[in-house]
Design a protein around this motif. Structure first.
Motif, PDB file in Angstrom:
ATOM      1  N   VAL A  22      19.991   4.859  27.556  1.00  0.00           N
ATOM      2  CA  VAL A  22      20.949   4.267  27.151  1.00  0.00           C
ATOM      3  C   VAL A  22      20.570   3.401  28.712  1.00  0.00           C
ATOM      4  CG1 VAL A  22      23.066   3.565  26.759  1.00  0.00           C
ATOM      5  CG2 VAL A  22      22.080   5.189  25.313  1.00  0.00           C
ATOM      6  N   LEU A  23      21.317   4.317  30.032  1.00  0.00           N
ATOM      7  CA  LEU A  23      21.316   3.656  31.191  1.00  0.00           C
ATOM      8  C   LEU A  23      20.214   2.759  31.599  1.00  0.00           C
ATOM      9  CD1 LEU A  23      22.897   6.711  32.308  1.00  0.00           C
ATOM     10  CD2 LEU A  23      24.142   4.560  32.250  1.00  0.00           C
ATOM     11  N   ALA A  24      19.133   3.361  31.404  1.00  0.00           N
ATOM     12  CA  ALA A  24      17.596   2.313  31.664  1.00  0.00           C
ATOM     13  C   ALA A  24      17.220   1.102  31.030  1.00  0.00           C
ATOM     14  CB  ALA A  24      16.858   3.353  31.577  1.00  0.00           C
ATOM     15  N   ARG A  25      17.748   1.390  30.227  1.00  0.00           N
ATOM     16  CA  ARG A  25      17.579   0.289  28.867  1.00  0.00           C
ATOM     17  C   ARG A  25      18.735  -1.227  29.380  1.00  0.00           C
ATOM     18  NH1 ARG A  25      18.809   1.928  23.896  1.00  0.00           N
ATOM     19  NH2 ARG A  25      20.586   1.360  24.097  1.00  0.00           N
ATOM     20  N   ALA A  26      19.449  -0.754  29.764  1.00  0.00           N
ATOM     21  CA  ALA A  26      20.926  -1.883  30.730  1.00  0.00           C
ATOM     22  C   ALA A  26      20.412  -1.653  31.803  1.00  0.00           C
ATOM     23  CB  ALA A  26      22.071  -0.344  30.682  1.00  0.00           C
ATOM     24  N   GLY A  27      19.345  -1.374  32.692  1.00  0.00           N
ATOM     25  CA  GLY A  27      18.675  -2.056  33.979  1.00  0.00           C
ATOM     26  C   GLY A  27      19.469  -0.863  34.278  1.00  0.00           C
ATOM     27  N   MET A  28      19.700   0.015  34.633  1.00  0.00           N
ATOM     28  CA  MET A  28      20.541   0.932  36.030  1.00  0.00           C
ATOM     29  C   MET A  28      19.199   1.007  36.676  1.00  0.00           C
ATOM     30  SD  MET A  28      23.374   0.202  35.793  1.00  0.00           S
ATOM     31  CE  MET A  28      24.103   1.244  36.907  1.00  0.00           C
ATOM     32  N   CYS A  81      17.843   7.296  36.666  1.00  0.00           N
ATOM     33  CA  CYS A  81      19.006   7.336  35.606  1.00  0.00           C
ATOM     34  C   CYS A  81      19.422   9.097  35.511  1.00  0.00           C
ATOM     35  CB  CYS A  81      18.813   6.671  34.188  1.00  0.00           C
ATOM     36  SG  CYS A  81      18.733   5.287  34.520  1.00  0.00           S
ATOM     37  N   GLU A  82      18.526   9.473  36.148  1.00  0.00           N
ATOM     38  CA  GLU A  82      18.264  11.527  35.153  1.00  0.00           C
ATOM     39  C   GLU A  82      19.303  11.545  37.061  1.00  0.00           C
ATOM     40  OE1 GLU A  82      14.900  13.428  34.456  1.00  0.00           O
ATOM     41  OE2 GLU A  82      14.740  12.806  32.903  1.00  0.00           O
ATOM     42  N   GLU A  83      19.246  10.732  37.877  1.00  0.00           N
ATOM     43  CA  GLU A  83      19.091  11.230  39.508  1.00  0.00           C
ATOM     44  C   GLU A  83      20.465  10.872  39.648  1.00  0.00           C
ATOM     45  OE1 GLU A  83      16.620   9.383  42.072  1.00  0.00           O
ATOM     46  OE2 GLU A  83      14.825  11.035  42.121  1.00  0.00           O
ATOM     47  N   LEU A  84      21.083   9.759  38.680  1.00  0.00           N
ATOM     48  CA  LEU A  84      22.459   9.029  38.611  1.00  0.00           C
ATOM     49  C   LEU A  84      23.252   9.994  37.670  1.00  0.00           C
ATOM     50  CD1 LEU A  84      22.028   5.694  37.701  1.00  0.00           C
ATOM     51  CD2 LEU A  84      22.920   6.533  39.968  1.00  0.00           C
ATOM     52  N   ILE A  85      22.860  11.261  37.001  1.00  0.00           N
ATOM     53  CA  ILE A  85      23.347  11.729  36.399  1.00  0.00           C
ATOM     54  C   ILE A  85      23.618  13.627  36.947  1.00  0.00           C
ATOM     55  CG2 ILE A  85      23.832  13.049  33.718  1.00  0.00           C
ATOM     56  CD1 ILE A  85      22.234  11.341  33.078  1.00  0.00           C
ATOM     57  N   GLU A  86      22.302  14.060  37.752  1.00  0.00           N
ATOM     58  CA  GLU A  86      22.286  14.679  38.382  1.00  0.00           C
ATOM     59  C   GLU A  86      22.879  14.562  39.860  1.00  0.00           C
ATOM     60  OE1 GLU A  86      18.368  15.405  39.498  1.00  0.00           O
ATOM     61  OE2 GLU A  86      17.818  15.840  38.066  1.00  0.00           O
ATOM     62  N   GLN A  87      23.881  13.170  40.725  1.00  0.00           N
ATOM     63  CA  GLN A  87      24.057  13.424  41.763  1.00  0.00           C
ATOM     64  C   GLN A  87      26.195  12.967  41.230  1.00  0.00           C
ATOM     65  OE1 GLN A  87      22.981   9.787  43.278  1.00  0.00           O
ATOM     66  NE2 GLN A  87      20.727  10.745  43.796  1.00  0.00           N
ATOM     67  N   ALA A  88      26.454  13.208  39.472  1.00  0.00           N
ATOM     68  CA  ALA A  88      27.708  13.257  39.554  1.00  0.00           C
ATOM     69  C   ALA A  88      28.249  11.678  39.118  1.00  0.00           C
ATOM     70  CB  ALA A  88      28.505  14.246  39.705  1.00  0.00           C
ATOM     71  N   ARG A  89      27.375  10.952  38.733  1.00  0.00           N
ATOM     72  CA  ARG A  89      27.486   9.492  39.343  1.00  0.00           C
ATOM     73  C   ARG A  89      28.777   8.571  37.955  1.00  0.00           C
ATOM     74  NH1 ARG A  89      23.802   6.551  43.251  1.00  0.00           N
ATOM     75  NH2 ARG A  89      25.125   4.844  42.774  1.00  0.00           N
ATOM     76  N   VAL A  90      27.604   9.377  36.913  1.00  0.00           N
ATOM     77  CA  VAL A  90      28.113   8.748  35.720  1.00  0.00           C
ATOM     78  C   VAL A  90      29.094   9.627  35.238  1.00  0.00           C
ATOM     79  CG1 VAL A  90      26.600   8.120  33.517  1.00  0.00           C
ATOM     80  CG2 VAL A  90      25.439   8.056  35.903  1.00  0.00           C
ATOM     81  N   LEU A  99      32.147   1.935  37.686  1.00  0.00           N
ATOM     82  CA  LEU A  99      31.998  -0.118  36.771  1.00  0.00           C
ATOM     83  C   LEU A  99      31.395   0.333  35.421  1.00  0.00           C
ATOM     84  CD1 LEU A  99      30.960  -1.595  39.658  1.00  0.00           C
ATOM     85  CD2 LEU A  99      33.008  -1.374  38.276  1.00  0.00           C
ATOM     86  N   THR A 100      32.142  -0.109  34.101  1.00  0.00           N
ATOM     87  CA  THR A 100      31.653  -0.263  32.795  1.00  0.00           C
ATOM     88  C   THR A 100      29.832  -0.909  32.891  1.00  0.00           C
ATOM     89  OG1 THR A 100      34.202  -0.235  32.410  1.00  0.00           O
ATOM     90  CG2 THR A 100      31.797  -0.179  30.515  1.00  0.00           C
ATOM     91  N   VAL A 101      29.157   0.156  32.191  1.00  0.00           N
ATOM     92  CA  VAL A 101      27.757  -0.122  32.503  1.00  0.00           C
ATOM     93  C   VAL A 101      27.454  -1.255  30.481  1.00  0.00           C
ATOM     94  CG1 VAL A 101      25.358   0.676  31.425  1.00  0.00           C
ATOM     95  CG2 VAL A 101      26.787   1.938  32.837  1.00  0.00           C
ATOM     96  N   ALA A 102      27.064  -2.088  30.666  1.00  0.00           N
ATOM     97  CA  ALA A 102      27.196  -3.047  29.651  1.00  0.00           C
ATOM     98  C   ALA A 102      25.809  -2.603  28.564  1.00  0.00           C
ATOM     99  CB  ALA A 102      27.049  -4.643  29.859  1.00  0.00           C
ATOM    100  N   THR A 103      26.099  -2.287  27.495  1.00  0.00           N
ATOM    101  CA  THR A 103      24.671  -1.575  26.237  1.00  0.00           C
ATOM    102  C   THR A 103      24.168  -3.009  25.911  1.00  0.00           C
ATOM    103  OG1 THR A 103      26.683  -1.375  24.763  1.00  0.00           O
ATOM    104  CG2 THR A 103      25.918   0.669  25.957  1.00  0.00           C
ATOM    105  N   GLN A 104      23.322  -2.813  25.421  1.00  0.00           N
ATOM    106  CA  GLN A 104      21.768  -3.885  24.380  1.00  0.00           C
ATOM    107  C   GLN A 104      22.765  -4.427  23.181  1.00  0.00           C
ATOM    108  OE1 GLN A 104      19.630  -4.470  26.807  1.00  0.00           O
ATOM    109  NE2 GLN A 104      18.741  -4.438  25.072  1.00  0.00           N
TER     110      GLN A 104
END
Length: 327
Positions: free
Chosen positions: A97-103, A109-118, A143-148
């Motif tokens: 979902v994060l990748a599709r949202a342009g993150m 995006c897996e690294e963002l999760i590992e860094q406890a930023r999500v 910051l809220t992530v906009a979904t598709q």
């Protein structure tokens, strides 16, 4: 088959059916003929009916089923989890979902999760593979992530364009700039026909409602061309309030950004959204507006976006908008 051998063959088949498979010894006490219609026919009927068991009436079976239902009616139904291979799992993987949202890429995006930023629904996620639903609120760095499912655009509205998606009189309108969109969009607030600048388009109803509601006080910034000379206290007067026919109007900020002789470019920021509010305030102060451009709507700035161009907001900009109104 005809003749003596055929008769013996039929006889042996009947004996096998009555006495057991492949010529097994006959069971004592079992009738040889099976009724008055001949040994062959009786044996076949007994085989079809369940090796000679008498048939039960349908009413008896119905009563048995009713008793079974009554016996287990009050017991809770145990639903085992779908753990077998190929079972459907609800939701979609968070990193997808994060990748599709342009993150970023899935690995990023897996690294963002590992860094406890999500975080999902207010809780920080550190495990990979967590599944989320469309209703879940996803944030990255707060910051809220906009979904598709939601679309967010900023249009630099030209002069002469009506702030509606359709116009029955055939005038040029906002809808002319967003054709071939799969989802119906609507505008956030309005701009006067003779005013140009940034206007937002989205299909997120709650966000659009809050951005235009006076309760949330989202600020809009305008640049106006006026003719001076300007008194020193013009900024203080606008901030203290100008009395209009529909009540007092106050500017949150005022400054002069350019001057050529008696021609001034001034910047006015306010959170009100009444019709022609900037034009009326400056006219009441003695300085009619010659040209007006909205350069910012909340955190969304016009920048170098050309007149008539439509651009999609970034996820950071969408997150800033939602944070502005508490979403």
């Amino acid at each position: 088959d005809v003749g003596p051998e055929g008769e013996r063959t039929r006889g042996s088949r009947g004996a096998d059916a009555r006495g057991g498979a492949k010529g097994a010894p006959k069971k004592p006490g079992r009738p040889q003929g099976g009724g008055g219609r001949g040994g062959q026919g009786g044996g076949a009927r007994r085989g079809e009916a369940g090796f000679g068991s008498p048939s039960r009436p349908r009413e008896f079976d119905a009563r048995i089923e009713e008793r079974v239902r009554d016996r287990y009616a009050d017991k809770p139904v145990i639903r085992t989890p779908k753990t077998f291979p190929g079972a459907e799992q609800e939701g979609e993987r968070l990193q997808k979902v994060l990748a599709r949202a342009g993150m970023g890429s899935r690995r990023a995006c897996e690294e963002l999760i590992e860094q406890a930023r999500v975080e999902v629904n207010g809780e920080i996620v550190t495990e990979q593979g967590k599944r989320v639903l469309p209703k879940d609120e996803i944030k990255v760095d707060g910051l809220t992530v906009a979904t598709q499912s939601y679309l967010f655009f900023a249009l630099n509205k030209p002069v002469g364009v009506v702030s509606t998606m359709e116009d029955p009189d055939g005038r040029q309108c906002l809808g002319d700039y967003v054709t071939n969109r799969e989802t119906r969009l609507f505008h956030v607030g309005r701009l006067d026909t003779e005013t140009e600048g940034v206007i937002l388009l989205t299909n997120h109803g709650e966000l659009a409602h809050r951005l235009t509601h006076p309760k949330y006080g989202v600020k809009k910034t305008y640049v106006a061309a006026i003719t001076g000379p300007l008194p020193r206290d013009i900024g203080k007067r606008l901030k203290d309030g100008i009395e209009l026919e529909d009540g007092w109007a106050r500017a949150d900020h005022f400054r002069v950004i350019d001057q050529v002789g008696k021609n001034y470019l001034v910047e006015v920021t306010l959170h009100e959204g009444r019709k022609h509010i900037v034009r009326r305030m400056l006219a009441e102060a003695g300085f009619p507006v010659e040209k007006l451009v909205r350069t910012a709507f909340g955190p969304i700035e016009l920048g170098d976006q050309k007149s008539g161009w439509l651009r999609r907001l970034t996820n950071t900009e969408v997150g800033m908008l939602m944070r502005e109104v508490g979403l």
